[in-house]
Design a protein around this motif. Structure first.
Motif, PDB file in Angstrom:
ATOM      1  N   GLU A  78       0.904  -1.183  -0.158  1.00 50.63           N
ATOM      2  CA  GLU A  78      -0.015   0.285  -0.033  1.00 50.63           C
ATOM      3  C   GLU A  78       0.938   1.311  -0.088  1.00 50.63           C
ATOM      4  O   GLU A  78       0.730   2.078  -0.614  1.00 50.63           O
ATOM      5  N   ASP A 128      -4.943   2.616  -0.513  1.00 49.45           N
ATOM      6  CA  ASP A 128      -5.445   2.707   0.707  1.00 49.45           C
ATOM      7  C   ASP A 128      -6.301   1.038   0.300  1.00 49.45           C
ATOM      8  O   ASP A 128      -7.025   0.600   1.765  1.00 49.45           O
ATOM      9  N   ILE A 166      -5.928  -2.853  -2.619  1.00 52.18           N
ATOM     10  CA  ILE A 166      -5.877  -3.387  -2.558  1.00 52.18           C
ATOM     11  C   ILE A 166      -6.167  -5.029  -2.975  1.00 52.18           C
ATOM     12  O   ILE A 166      -7.324  -5.172  -2.195  1.00 52.18           O
ATOM     13  N   THR A 183      -4.623  -1.964   5.032  1.00 56.18           N
ATOM     14  CA  THR A 183      -4.049  -3.411   5.774  1.00 56.18           C
ATOM     15  C   THR A 183      -4.267  -4.653   6.361  1.00 56.18           C
ATOM     16  O   THR A 183      -3.909  -5.078   6.070  1.00 56.18           O
TER      17      THR A 183
END
Length: 280
Positions: free
Chosen positions: A177, A183, A185, A245
């Motif tokens: 990222e 922000d 994926i 994440t």
């Protein structure tokens, strides 16, 4: 012992043997797409110890090699290596950071691996990435307010960071990222095996000829054999989505049809059922 008692004893023995032979095993799904059917004996933060069916020898496997464990009880446990990694800011200050673009999703290269010999295809990895990218673009109205990062930008930034389809799984999501400046994926993997079956068909044809002199009928038989080889493709598609994440969606799907491009249908199915997709 009467005949009836003997029959009942034999029946119970057969039932116990059948029950034992049908005992469910645990499944370890490794990050290289290998699946190990076994009985897990012990787990720790670093290793998993297991034994293969019919064996008592215990084998130790590092958890860094494991993607998921499907227990015989029905419970699943996912192993996220990035969760145990040291934070990027402290451990990897050299990781180049792109300007962060809020509400932007990047499509990663898609490892495309033959699970029989573990050979991967760069051409198919790029093709699968492009296919998923185009599917997201076609449904841009369904993923609003997200926008899809241009594929050239994604691949260029990954190339500068030394990341490709071979080592993409080894890079923590927080690093990706940061490198890509997004922000969100989407990451997928395609694992497959190929089998073939051959059939031979023989056709007989006759050519009838009548002689005007003696009225005899002559037949010349012609036999033709045609061989046909059918290829079958068995896919498993692994599909993950991340936001800031955090893994927000993770699914595995096997296509219904064993045809060459059936993995593409699975990608479409999983995209439409992901949390970023809304019906319009």
């Amino acid at each position: 012992m009467t005949l009836k008692q003997k029959f009942a004893t034999i029946l119970m023995l057969l039932l116990s043997i059948t029950t034992f032979s049908q005992k469910k095993l645990d499944k370890i799904i490794k990050r290289d797409y290998q699946i190990i059917e076994c009985t897990i004996a012990k787990m720790s933060d670093k290793t998993v110890e297991y034994s293969l069916s019919g064996e008592t020898l215990q084998i130790s496997l590092d958890v860094s090699q494991i993607a998921r464990i499907d227990f015989a009880s029905g419970r699943s446990q996912t192993f996220d290596v990035s969760a145990t990694s040291t934070p990027v800011s402290a451990a990897n200050p050299a990781v180049a950071s792109a300007e962060m673009k809020i509400n932007t999703i990047a499509v990663l290269p898609v490892p495309y691996v033959n699970s029989d010999n573990l050979e991967s295809s760069e051409e198919m990895a790029k093709f699968a990435q492009n296919d998923m990218y185009n599917k997201l673009l076609d449904k841009s109205a369904n993923i609003f307010p997200l926008t899809v990062q241009d594929l050239r930008t994604t691949n260029s930034l990954l190339h500068k960071a030394g990341i490709n389809y071979k080592n993409i799984d080894e890079t923590p999501i927080e690093d990706l990222e940061k490198i890509l400046g997004v922000d969100n994926i989407v990451a997928a993997k395609v694992s497959y095996t190929i089998s073939q079956s051959s059939t031979a068909t023989t056709y007989d044809s006759g050519n009838v000829k009548v002689s005007d002199n003696n009225k005899k009928v002559k037949t010349n038989d012609i036999s033709t054999t045609t061989a046909n080889t059918q290829m079958y493709y068995y896919y498993t598609v692994y599909f993950d989505m991340y936001r800031n994440t955090t893994k927000i969606y993770s699914q595995t799907r096997k296509p219904l049809l064993a045809v060459k491009d059936s993995w593409m249908d699975s990608i479409s199915y999983l995209l439409k059922r992901s949390p970023i997709y809304t019906k319009k």
